[in-house]
Motif scaffolding. Structure first.
Motif, PDB file in Angstrom:
ATOM      1  N   THR A  85       0.127  16.469   1.331  1.00  0.00           N
ATOM      2  CA  THR A  85      -0.126  16.296   2.768  1.00  0.00           C
ATOM      3  C   THR A  85      -1.432  15.568   3.006  1.00  0.00           C
ATOM      4  O   THR A  85      -1.510  14.678   3.865  1.00  0.00           O
ATOM      5  CB  THR A  85      -0.129  17.666   3.462  1.00  0.00           C
ATOM      6  OG1 THR A  85       1.156  18.271   3.312  1.00  0.00           O
ATOM      7  CG2 THR A  85      -0.454  17.518   4.948  1.00  0.00           C
ATOM      8  N   ASP A  86      -2.471  15.921   2.248  1.00  0.00           N
ATOM      9  CA  ASP A  86      -3.758  15.240   2.378  1.00  0.00           C
ATOM     10  C   ASP A  86      -3.599  13.738   2.185  1.00  0.00           C
ATOM     11  O   ASP A  86      -4.142  12.927   2.959  1.00  0.00           O
ATOM     12  CB  ASP A  86      -4.757  15.753   1.328  1.00  0.00           C
ATOM     13  CG  ASP A  86      -5.226  17.171   1.559  1.00  0.00           C
ATOM     14  OD1 ASP A  86      -5.085  17.672   2.692  1.00  0.00           O
ATOM     15  OD2 ASP A  86      -5.736  17.769   0.593  1.00  0.00           O
ATOM     16  N   ARG A  87      -2.895  13.359   1.146  1.00  0.00           N
ATOM     17  CA  ARG A  87      -2.808  11.938   0.805  1.00  0.00           C
ATOM     18  C   ARG A  87      -2.068  11.153   1.882  1.00  0.00           C
ATOM     19  O   ARG A  87      -2.426  10.003   2.174  1.00  0.00           O
ATOM     20  CB  ARG A  87      -2.158  11.759  -0.569  1.00  0.00           C
ATOM     21  CG  ARG A  87      -3.006  12.328  -1.702  1.00  0.00           C
ATOM     22  CD  ARG A  87      -2.554  11.870  -3.068  1.00  0.00           C
ATOM     23  NE  ARG A  87      -1.196  12.267  -3.391  1.00  0.00           N
ATOM     24  CZ  ARG A  87      -0.833  13.473  -3.825  1.00  0.00           C
ATOM     25  NH1 ARG A  87      -1.752  14.423  -3.953  1.00  0.00           N
ATOM     26  NH2 ARG A  87       0.418  13.732  -4.129  1.00  0.00           N
ATOM     27  N   PHE A  88      -1.068  11.742   2.483  1.00  0.00           N
ATOM     28  CA  PHE A  88      -0.354  11.022   3.543  1.00  0.00           C
ATOM     29  C   PHE A  88      -1.129  11.040   4.859  1.00  0.00           C
ATOM     30  O   PHE A  88      -1.047  10.082   5.635  1.00  0.00           O
ATOM     31  CB  PHE A  88       1.064  11.562   3.705  1.00  0.00           C
ATOM     32  CG  PHE A  88       2.023  10.895   2.770  1.00  0.00           C
ATOM     33  CD1 PHE A  88       2.607   9.681   3.094  1.00  0.00           C
ATOM     34  CD2 PHE A  88       2.292  11.443   1.526  1.00  0.00           C
ATOM     35  CE1 PHE A  88       3.459   9.039   2.219  1.00  0.00           C
ATOM     36  CE2 PHE A  88       3.150  10.808   0.635  1.00  0.00           C
ATOM     37  CZ  PHE A  88       3.741   9.601   0.979  1.00  0.00           C
ATOM     38  N   LYS A 122       7.794  10.835   5.434  1.00  0.00           N
ATOM     39  CA  LYS A 122       6.431  10.336   5.574  1.00  0.00           C
ATOM     40  C   LYS A 122       6.323   8.836   5.298  1.00  0.00           C
ATOM     41  O   LYS A 122       5.825   8.078   6.130  1.00  0.00           O
ATOM     42  CB  LYS A 122       5.490  11.131   4.661  1.00  0.00           C
ATOM     43  CG  LYS A 122       5.355  12.596   5.064  1.00  0.00           C
ATOM     44  CD  LYS A 122       4.372  13.326   4.173  1.00  0.00           C
ATOM     45  CE  LYS A 122       4.280  14.800   4.533  1.00  0.00           C
ATOM     46  NZ  LYS A 122       3.688  15.006   5.872  1.00  0.00           N
ATOM     47  N   THR A 123       6.792   8.386   4.128  1.00  0.00           N
ATOM     48  CA  THR A 123       6.677   6.957   3.813  1.00  0.00           C
ATOM     49  C   THR A 123       7.471   6.108   4.785  1.00  0.00           C
ATOM     50  O   THR A 123       6.970   5.113   5.328  1.00  0.00           O
ATOM     51  CB  THR A 123       7.138   6.689   2.373  1.00  0.00           C
ATOM     52  OG1 THR A 123       6.296   7.393   1.464  1.00  0.00           O
ATOM     53  CG2 THR A 123       7.069   5.198   2.059  1.00  0.00           C
ATOM     54  N   PHE A 124       8.713   6.487   5.035  1.00  0.00           N
ATOM     55  CA  PHE A 124       9.547   5.695   5.938  1.00  0.00           C
ATOM     56  C   PHE A 124       9.012   5.764   7.363  1.00  0.00           C
ATOM     57  O   PHE A 124       9.089   4.778   8.111  1.00  0.00           O
ATOM     58  CB  PHE A 124      10.991   6.167   5.889  1.00  0.00           C
ATOM     59  CG  PHE A 124      11.712   5.858   4.604  1.00  0.00           C
ATOM     60  CD1 PHE A 124      11.055   5.327   3.504  1.00  0.00           C
ATOM     61  CD2 PHE A 124      13.073   6.112   4.487  1.00  0.00           C
ATOM     62  CE1 PHE A 124      11.723   5.045   2.327  1.00  0.00           C
ATOM     63  CE2 PHE A 124      13.760   5.830   3.315  1.00  0.00           C
ATOM     64  CZ  PHE A 124      13.080   5.300   2.228  1.00  0.00           C
ATOM     65  N   ILE A 181       0.827  -1.199   0.000  1.00  0.00           N
ATOM     66  CA  ILE A 181       0.000   0.000   0.000  1.00  0.00           C
ATOM     67  C   ILE A 181       0.864   1.252   0.000  1.00  0.00           C
ATOM     68  O   ILE A 181       1.985   1.262   0.518  1.00  0.00           O
ATOM     69  CB  ILE A 181      -0.966  -0.009   1.215  1.00  0.00           C
ATOM     70  CG1 ILE A 181      -2.041   1.083   1.068  1.00  0.00           C
ATOM     71  CG2 ILE A 181      -0.227   0.088   2.543  1.00  0.00           C
ATOM     72  CD1 ILE A 181      -3.211   0.920   2.021  1.00  0.00           C
ATOM     73  N   GLY A 182       0.325   2.315  -0.618  1.00  0.00           N
ATOM     74  CA  GLY A 182       0.985   3.605  -0.660  1.00  0.00           C
ATOM     75  C   GLY A 182      -0.036   4.717  -0.724  1.00  0.00           C
ATOM     76  O   GLY A 182      -1.255   4.470  -0.803  1.00  0.00           O
ATOM     77  N   ALA A 183       0.429   5.943  -0.728  1.00  0.00           N
ATOM     78  CA  ALA A 183      -0.466   7.091  -0.592  1.00  0.00           C
ATOM     79  C   ALA A 183      -1.214   7.429  -1.867  1.00  0.00           C
ATOM     80  O   ALA A 183      -2.258   8.094  -1.818  1.00  0.00           O
ATOM     81  CB  ALA A 183       0.338   8.319  -0.134  1.00  0.00           C
ATOM     82  N   GLY A 184      -0.712   6.998  -3.026  1.00  0.00           N
ATOM     83  CA  GLY A 184      -1.313   7.390  -4.298  1.00  0.00           C
ATOM     84  C   GLY A 184      -0.653   8.654  -4.827  1.00  0.00           C
ATOM     85  O   GLY A 184      -0.331   9.562  -4.060  1.00  0.00           O
ATOM     86  N   TRP A 185      -0.480   8.717  -6.159  1.00  0.00           N
ATOM     87  CA  TRP A 185       0.255   9.868  -6.714  1.00  0.00           C
ATOM     88  C   TRP A 185      -0.138  10.255  -8.130  1.00  0.00           C
ATOM     89  O   TRP A 185       0.128  11.368  -8.571  1.00  0.00           O
ATOM     90  CB  TRP A 185       1.750   9.566  -6.720  1.00  0.00           C
ATOM     91  CG  TRP A 185       2.101   8.392  -7.609  1.00  0.00           C
ATOM     92  CD1 TRP A 185       2.148   7.080  -7.247  1.00  0.00           C
ATOM     93  CD2 TRP A 185       2.408   8.425  -9.008  1.00  0.00           C
ATOM     94  NE1 TRP A 185       2.475   6.287  -8.323  1.00  0.00           N
ATOM     95  CE2 TRP A 185       2.647   7.093  -9.418  1.00  0.00           C
ATOM     96  CE3 TRP A 185       2.507   9.444  -9.950  1.00  0.00           C
ATOM     97  CZ2 TRP A 185       2.957   6.751 -10.734  1.00  0.00           C
ATOM     98  CZ3 TRP A 185       2.830   9.110 -11.266  1.00  0.00           C
ATOM     99  CH2 TRP A 185       3.058   7.777 -11.633  1.00  0.00           C
TER     100      TRP A 185
END
Length: 327
Positions: free
Chosen positions: A132-135, A187-189, A112-116
């Motif tokens: 920022t919203d997506r994370f 954010k991801t890490f 899974i990921g935040a989408g881009w």
């Protein structure tokens, strides 16, 4: 869960009629399973990505395709690389991947990921929002999804998502693994340190030492031993017994992006997609991956073979070459 060698299929443009498309996908998955890969991945996209093709190129819906692959394989793990959080309600995501796990006999992984990809959001009517919203949404989603995968009921009242005693039955196990994918050092890490069993790092190979250091900092910030978080690297592999053949394929691919490697310095080359491509004979590719990736403490490799993976025998050659590096 262990992901030491994964095979990703990001490309469904095989020059074949549509009726022959999925049989070619299945053939690659079966070849990967027999060649020593432990996980097979498809992308969770609706359009082909820039750099790989035009938006109207063939692209399968991820979880429908994974269920079909599950019915056609026996041992290999199944995942999206990665599920776009913005495309589904998180409770539905938990239900979807758990159903894949049941269908496959316990072989699903939630990537899974935040989408881009903004074009997909605009075209399909999904809210895109800011970075920022997506994370923020991914953080909230993981707070819903993780308990549901573990057998808990989810009641959550956040800025973006709400659940009320959401149940997730049936499950075949309570330890379905979570993989986060991306290269964001904060954010991801940070989310991977908090929620994930596995992190797949997406970056140019020359950036890997810095990425590993950043990941260790994120783990230290929450008191997690980084050795408890599996790490793999996503690489573009072009491998053939005829090294010149795949070097020509790389040249053609990069030329299509307006990149002429012959005219670039080493520093300039490190800023191009070529820095995450591993090209040549089996011995050459193995040496490149060992020196540029595994030597930095990465435990696993997830590869794609966009130029020739659909050719019979190509995935087998890659598996036989790379499995000894990561076992």
């Amino acid at each position: 869960m262990t992901i030491r060698l994964g095979y990703q299929m990001p490309n469904f443009s095989y020059g074949q009629p549509v009726r022959e498309l999925f049989p070619t996908v299945v053939a690659q998955a079966r070849e990967a399973e027999s060649a020593g890969f432990d996980t097979v991945f498809v992308m969770d996209h609706f359009y082909q990505l820039p750099g790989l093709g035009t938006p109207d190129a063939p692209m399968l819906e991820a979880y429908t395709a994974l269920s079909g692959i599950a019915a056609s394989t026996e041992r290999i793990q199944l995942s999206a690389l990665v599920t776009g959080n913005t495309y589904r309600n998180p409770a539905l995501t938990a239900k979807t991947v758990t159903t894949l796990d049941v269908v496959s006999g316990g072989r699903a992984v939630l990537g899974i990921g935040a989408g881009w990809f903004e074009l997909e959001h605009t075209s399909y009517g999904f809210e895109f929002g800011t970075f920022t919203d997506r994370f923020e949404r991914l953080d909230e989603a993981l707070q819903i999804i993780q308990p549901m995968l573990r057998g808990a009921h989810s009641t959550f009242d956040g800025k973006w998502y709400h659940t009320e005693d959401a149940m997730n039955e049936p499950r075949i196990r309570d330890d379905l693994p979570i993989l986060l994918g991306g290269g964001g050092e904060k954010k991801t890490f940070g989310l991977a340190a908090r929620f994930a069993d596995h992190l797949n790092i997406v970056c140019n190979a020359s950036e890997l030492p810095r990425k590993i250091e950043a990941l260790h900092r994120r783990c230290a910030e929450i008191g997690r031993d980084p050795q408890t978080l599996e790490v793999s690297y996503l690489s573009f592999v072009m491998i053939d017994e005829d090294g010149d053949r795949v070097r020509k394929q790389q040249q053609d691919m990069l030329s299509g992006l307006g990149i002429d490697l012959a005219g670039l310095s080493a520093e300039e080359r490190a800023q191009t997609p070529a820095d995450r491509q591993f090209v040549g004979t089996p011995d050459e590719v193995a040496e490149q991956l060992q020196a540029r990736v595994l030597a930095h403490g990465v435990q696993g490799l997830i590869i794609n073979m966009v130029t020739n993976g659909h050719e019979p025998g190509a995935v087998d050659l890659a598996g036989r070459t790379l499995a000894p590096l990561v076992r």
